[in-house]
Scaffold this motif. Structure first.
Motif, PDB file in Angstrom:
ATOM      1  N   LYS A 390       0.835  -1.205   0.000  1.00 25.04           N
ATOM      2  CA  LYS A 390       0.000   0.000   0.000  1.00 25.04           C
ATOM      3  C   LYS A 390       0.869   1.254   0.000  1.00 25.04           C
ATOM      4  O   LYS A 390       2.014   1.230   0.456  1.00 25.04           O
ATOM      5  N   PRO A 391       0.329   2.357  -0.494  1.00 23.68           N
ATOM      6  CA  PRO A 391       1.088   3.614  -0.434  1.00 23.68           C
ATOM      7  C   PRO A 391       1.246   4.055   1.015  1.00 23.68           C
ATOM      8  O   PRO A 391       0.341   3.888   1.835  1.00 23.68           O
ATOM      9  N   LEU A 392       2.387   4.611   1.325  1.00 22.65           N
ATOM     10  CA  LEU A 392       2.663   5.018   2.696  1.00 22.65           C
ATOM     11  C   LEU A 392       3.674   6.155   2.677  1.00 22.65           C
ATOM     12  O   LEU A 392       4.626   6.132   1.894  1.00 22.65           O
ATOM     13  N   THR A 393       3.466   7.138   3.540  1.00 22.71           N
ATOM     14  CA  THR A 393       4.380   8.274   3.644  1.00 22.71           C
ATOM     15  C   THR A 393       4.900   8.386   5.063  1.00 22.71           C
ATOM     16  O   THR A 393       4.329   7.836   6.011  1.00 22.71           O
ATOM     17  N   LEU A 394       5.998   9.120   5.212  1.00 22.96           N
ATOM     18  CA  LEU A 394       6.547   9.360   6.542  1.00 22.96           C
ATOM     19  C   LEU A 394       5.553  10.098   7.425  1.00 22.96           C
ATOM     20  O   LEU A 394       5.454   9.836   8.625  1.00 22.96           O
ATOM     21  N   ARG A 395       4.793  11.019   6.825  1.00 22.98           N
ATOM     22  CA  ARG A 395       3.820  11.793   7.600  1.00 22.98           C
ATOM     23  C   ARG A 395       2.746  10.886   8.201  1.00 22.98           C
ATOM     24  O   ARG A 395       2.336  11.069   9.347  1.00 22.98           O
ATOM     25  N   THR A 396       2.285   9.903   7.420  1.00 23.95           N
ATOM     26  CA  THR A 396       1.251   8.996   7.916  1.00 23.95           C
ATOM     27  C   THR A 396       1.727   8.248   9.155  1.00 23.95           C
ATOM     28  O   THR A 396       1.012   8.148  10.159  1.00 23.95           O
ATOM     29  N   VAL A 397       2.939   7.719   9.092  1.00 21.72           N
ATOM     30  CA  VAL A 397       3.486   6.986  10.241  1.00 21.72           C
ATOM     31  C   VAL A 397       3.728   7.932  11.410  1.00 21.72           C
ATOM     32  O   VAL A 397       3.428   7.610  12.566  1.00 21.72           O
ATOM     33  N   ALA A 398       4.267   9.124  11.121  1.00 21.13           N
ATOM     34  CA  ALA A 398       4.570  10.085  12.185  1.00 21.13           C
ATOM     35  C   ALA A 398       3.303  10.500  12.938  1.00 21.13           C
ATOM     36  O   ALA A 398       3.296  10.578  14.170  1.00 21.13           O
ATOM     37  N   GLU A 399       2.214  10.752  12.208  1.00 19.64           N
ATOM     38  CA  GLU A 399       0.973  11.143  12.862  1.00 19.64           C
ATOM     39  C   GLU A 399       0.368   9.996  13.662  1.00 19.64           C
ATOM     40  O   GLU A 399      -0.240  10.209  14.711  1.00 19.64           O
ATOM     41  N   ALA A 400       0.535   8.776  13.179  1.00 19.42           N
ATOM     42  CA  ALA A 400      -0.044   7.625  13.869  1.00 19.42           C
ATOM     43  C   ALA A 400       0.625   7.357  15.207  1.00 19.42           C
ATOM     44  O   ALA A 400      -0.034   6.925  16.167  1.00 19.42           O
ATOM     45  N   ILE A 401       1.925   7.602  15.309  1.00 19.95           N
ATOM     46  CA  ILE A 401       2.648   7.291  16.546  1.00 19.95           C
ATOM     47  C   ILE A 401       3.003   8.535  17.350  1.00 19.95           C
ATOM     48  O   ILE A 401       3.645   8.430  18.398  1.00 19.95           O
ATOM     49  N   GLY A 402       2.580   9.717  16.867  1.00 15.61           N
ATOM     50  CA  GLY A 402       2.806  10.938  17.626  1.00 15.61           C
ATOM     51  C   GLY A 402       4.238  11.419  17.634  1.00 15.61           C
ATOM     52  O   GLY A 402       4.736  11.860  18.671  1.00 15.61           O
ATOM     53  N   MET A 403       4.899  11.313  16.502  1.00 12.79           N
ATOM     54  CA  MET A 403       6.282  11.778  16.402  1.00 12.79           C
ATOM     55  C   MET A 403       6.446  12.651  15.171  1.00 12.79           C
ATOM     56  O   MET A 403       5.552  12.745  14.332  1.00 12.79           O
ATOM     57  N   HIS A 404       7.606  13.281  15.066  1.00 14.46           N
ATOM     58  CA  HIS A 404       7.886  14.150  13.927  1.00 14.46           C
ATOM     59  C   HIS A 404       8.355  13.330  12.738  1.00 14.46           C
ATOM     60  O   HIS A 404       8.932  12.253  12.901  1.00 14.46           O
ATOM     61  N   GLU A 405       8.112  13.851  11.536  1.00  9.61           N
ATOM     62  CA  GLU A 405       8.528  13.147  10.317  1.00  9.61           C
ATOM     63  C   GLU A 405      10.039  12.907  10.279  1.00  9.61           C
ATOM     64  O   GLU A 405      10.498  11.854   9.820  1.00  9.61           O
ATOM     65  N   SER A 406      10.814  13.871  10.761  1.00  9.00           N
ATOM     66  CA  SER A 406      12.261  13.713  10.742  1.00  9.00           C
ATOM     67  C   SER A 406      12.696  12.557  11.632  1.00  9.00           C
ATOM     68  O   SER A 406      13.672  11.861  11.322  1.00  9.00           O
ATOM     69  N   THR A 407      11.974  12.336  12.740  1.00  8.32           N
ATOM     70  CA  THR A 407      12.293  11.210  13.615  1.00  8.32           C
ATOM     71  C   THR A 407      12.039   9.891  12.908  1.00  8.32           C
ATOM     72  O   THR A 407      12.852   8.965  12.954  1.00  8.32           O
ATOM     73  N   VAL A 408      10.888   9.785  12.225  1.00  6.58           N
ATOM     74  CA  VAL A 408      10.562   8.565  11.483  1.00  6.58           C
ATOM     75  C   VAL A 408      11.577   8.336  10.378  1.00  6.58           C
ATOM     76  O   VAL A 408      11.993   7.196  10.115  1.00  6.58           O
ATOM     77  N   SER A 409      12.015   9.411   9.719  1.00  2.00           N
ATOM     78  CA  SER A 409      13.005   9.276   8.656  1.00  2.00           C
ATOM     79  C   SER A 409      14.318   8.731   9.200  1.00  2.00           C
ATOM     80  O   SER A 409      14.947   7.860   8.583  1.00  2.00           O
ATOM     81  N   ARG A 410      14.732   9.219  10.367  1.00  2.00           N
ATOM     82  CA  ARG A 410      15.977   8.717  10.963  1.00  2.00           C
ATOM     83  C   ARG A 410      15.844   7.255  11.370  1.00  2.00           C
ATOM     84  O   ARG A 410      16.768   6.454  11.197  1.00  2.00           O
ATOM     85  N   VAL A 411      14.694   6.905  11.924  1.00  2.00           N
ATOM     86  CA  VAL A 411      14.487   5.533  12.383  1.00  2.00           C
ATOM     87  C   VAL A 411      14.529   4.554  11.219  1.00  2.00           C
ATOM     88  O   VAL A 411      15.054   3.441  11.340  1.00  2.00           O
ATOM     89  N   THR A 412      13.981   4.928  10.085  1.00  2.00           N
ATOM     90  CA  THR A 412      13.896   4.007   8.947  1.00  2.00           C
ATOM     91  C   THR A 412      15.161   3.986   8.097  1.00  2.00           C
ATOM     92  O   THR A 412      15.241   3.221   7.139  1.00  2.00           O
ATOM     93  N   SER A 413      16.150   4.796   8.434  1.00  2.00           N
ATOM     94  CA  SER A 413      17.416   4.801   7.685  1.00  2.00           C
ATOM     95  C   SER A 413      18.328   3.693   8.207  1.00  2.00           C
ATOM     96  O   SER A 413      18.513   3.552   9.418  1.00  2.00           O
TER      97      SER A 413
END
Length: 511
Positions: A390-413
């Motif tokens: 399915k399509p998925l963006t960093l913003r979608t994950v960030a909003e779901a877990i209550g974190m910033h997009e930059s945090t999700v980007s660092r975690v997934t690197s």
């Protein structure tokens, strides 16, 4: 108004990143293997830190409980508030059961698997040592590989886009590239790859053909004979005599010249020329490039299905050391500190050690939060295959877990997840998509292109589907697309217009 120098007092507020916060943010982007190196440096710099058994970080003393990296809790620590950049309030506990799994389970990193390629048999080993030129037995030395440019995987992936006929084939080809060993050989069979990805064997064959067409020639082969045959075909020297010579590489390794000449039906001069041609080929084409990341990848996260339809998600404890504070040593040092400066230095080291342990603990919790949301969103992929991505963006994950997009980007690197379908980088699960017809959810662009190809492949030659007809049929399948979007996707996968396809199918029928 008089002009002259004067002193003014002003108050202002600004956000300053402390060294501790900078360190905590840096830890998020590191993989488990990089964390091991980081901890080794920290152990050398701080005498109060000590290394315990793998799998947890904590204080290590009986007065305070240790923190198990495999456990996720809804509490927020000070480090959580700093690192997570959340929106406040209570965190929702994970729905995924982080219960333990067998530590001896195969993590899919390739260890323990049967060997394939040129080193799989004694005859192949002898053949490899007999070759001259770039295909040496040991491959390039460390000095040759260091700074040699892109890795084998990077070199191949850069060519996939232009070589693959459609997005699905390109995605499968990239997955196959990830399964190649350092020499460029593929150990997995077509059926195994198809099962891992949830696709047809024919699609795997098409993707493998794309991989085998890339430079360097010979990558993607299952054994030495196929590797050499691919290079002979590329050089336009794969005639029946050369084919028989390649089929009998064991005789070449043994030096059975008379039997080989009889099998190939050639004289001494022709056989010498064929043998020289054979020895000019590279039996390990992948070794021209660096070994990383084409080699085995150690996953940071393990995902396995559990009874009842759920998932067992946990960090790979085999690559996570346990960091503790040696309080006995701290008490001993403090008793011997005679001056104020020594006591201040010791207190600073204790504070640094406690902060580092908290930061590592929060890193594990943050990784599990992001990974659990990825699994929740992409459950169709894990159960049914790449067509259900399915399509998925960093913003979608960030909003779901209550974190910033930059945090999700660092975690997934630089993080990899191992599941029954293989080992995937966390970035693999992000991608664009289209809206669904019912207004709920969506589908990835790859899934839409696969649906268009399926409809066109099944169309009646006497009733060719127009783009408008494709729009209606796709809507019935749950894809809401405009006619221009359908045309764009159709052209992207190399399919012509209805007029062009009608012509092609007429010619095919007459032929």
């Amino acid at each position: 108004m008089a002009l002259g120098p004067r002193l003014d007092l002003r108050q202002s507020q600004s956000l300053v990143m402390t060294p501790q916060l900078q360190q905590a943010i840096k830890l998020l982007a590191l993989s488990n293997l990089e964390i091991e190196t980081f901890i080794s440096d920290a152990l050398e710099a701080n005498p109060l830190l000590d290394l315990g058994s793998a799998g947890a970080v904590g204080d290590g003393e009986g007065g305070e409980p240790e923190v198990d990296l495999r456990r996720t809790t809804p509490e927020r620590s000070d480090a959580d508030r700093l690192i997570g950049e959340g929106r406040g309030g209570e965190d929702q506990p994970l729905d995924i059961d982080p219960a333990g799994i067998d530590a001896d389970r195969d993590t899919g990193d390739g260890q323990g698997e049967p060997r394939h390629g040129p080193d799989a048999s004694g005859a192949d080993a002898e053949w490899g040592s007999a070759l001259v030129g770039s295909g040496s037995e040991t491959g390039p030395g460390l000095d040759e590989r260091e700074g040699a440019g892109p890795s084998l995987a990077e070199h191949l992936e850069a060519q996939v886009g232009a070589a693959a006929p459609d997005a699905l084939t390109a995605a499968v080809a990239r997955y196959i590239i990830g399964q190649l060993d350092d020499a460029g050989y593929l150990a997995a069979g077509n059926e195994e790859l198809a099962s891992d990805l949830g696709i047809e064997v024919a699609q795997v064959r098409a993707a493998l053909k794309v991989v085998q067409s890339l430079d360097p020639t010979g990558v993607g082969a299952r054994d030495l004979a196929e590797c050499i045959a691919l290079q002979a075909i590329e050089a336009d020297r794969y005639d029946p005599c050369m084919a028989r010579l390649i089929e009998n590489l064991d005789l070449v390794a043994r030096g059975d010249v008379s039997r080989l000449k009889r099998l190939c039906n050639v004289d001494d001069e022709d056989f010498a020329e064929m043998l020289a041609e054979l020895r000019s080929y590279d039996p390990r084409p992948g070794l021209r490039f660096g070994g990383e990341p084409g080699g085995a990848v150690t996953p940071d996260i393990l995902l396995v299905p559990v009874a009842g339809g759920g998932w067992d998600l946990r960090l790979n404890q085999a690559s996570l050391p346990r960091l503790v504070v040696n309080r006995e040593y701290y008490v001993e040092l403090r008793g011997s500190c005679a001056d104020k400066g020594a006591r201040g230095w010791l207190s600073e080291k204790l504070a640094d050690a406690n902060w580092l342990i908290k930061a590592l603990d929060q890193r594990q919790k943050t990784i599990l939060k992001v990974a659990s949301e990825l699994v929740r969103h992409q459950e169709g992929f894990f159960r049914h295959g790449v067509a259900h991505l399915k399509p998925l963006t960093l913003r979608t994950v960030a909003e779901a877990i209550g974190m910033h997009e930059s945090t999700v980007s660092r975690v997934t690197s630089n993080k990899y997840l191992n599941c029954p379908r293989g080992t995937f980088e966390l970035k693999y699960f992000f991608g664009s998509g289209v809206a669904s017809a019912d207004g709920e959810g969506g589908a990835s662009a790859e899934a839409v292109k696969a649906a268009i190809r399926q409809l066109i492949d099944a169309e009646d030659p006497k009733a060719i589907l127009s783009d408008d007809a494709l729009v209606e049929l796709l809507k019935a399948k749950g894809f809401e697309l405009a006619r221009r979007t359908v045309a764009k996707y159709r052209e992207a996968i190399g399919l012509g217009s209805s007029v062009q396809r009608r012509r092609q199918k007429k010619l095919a029928t007459r032929g």
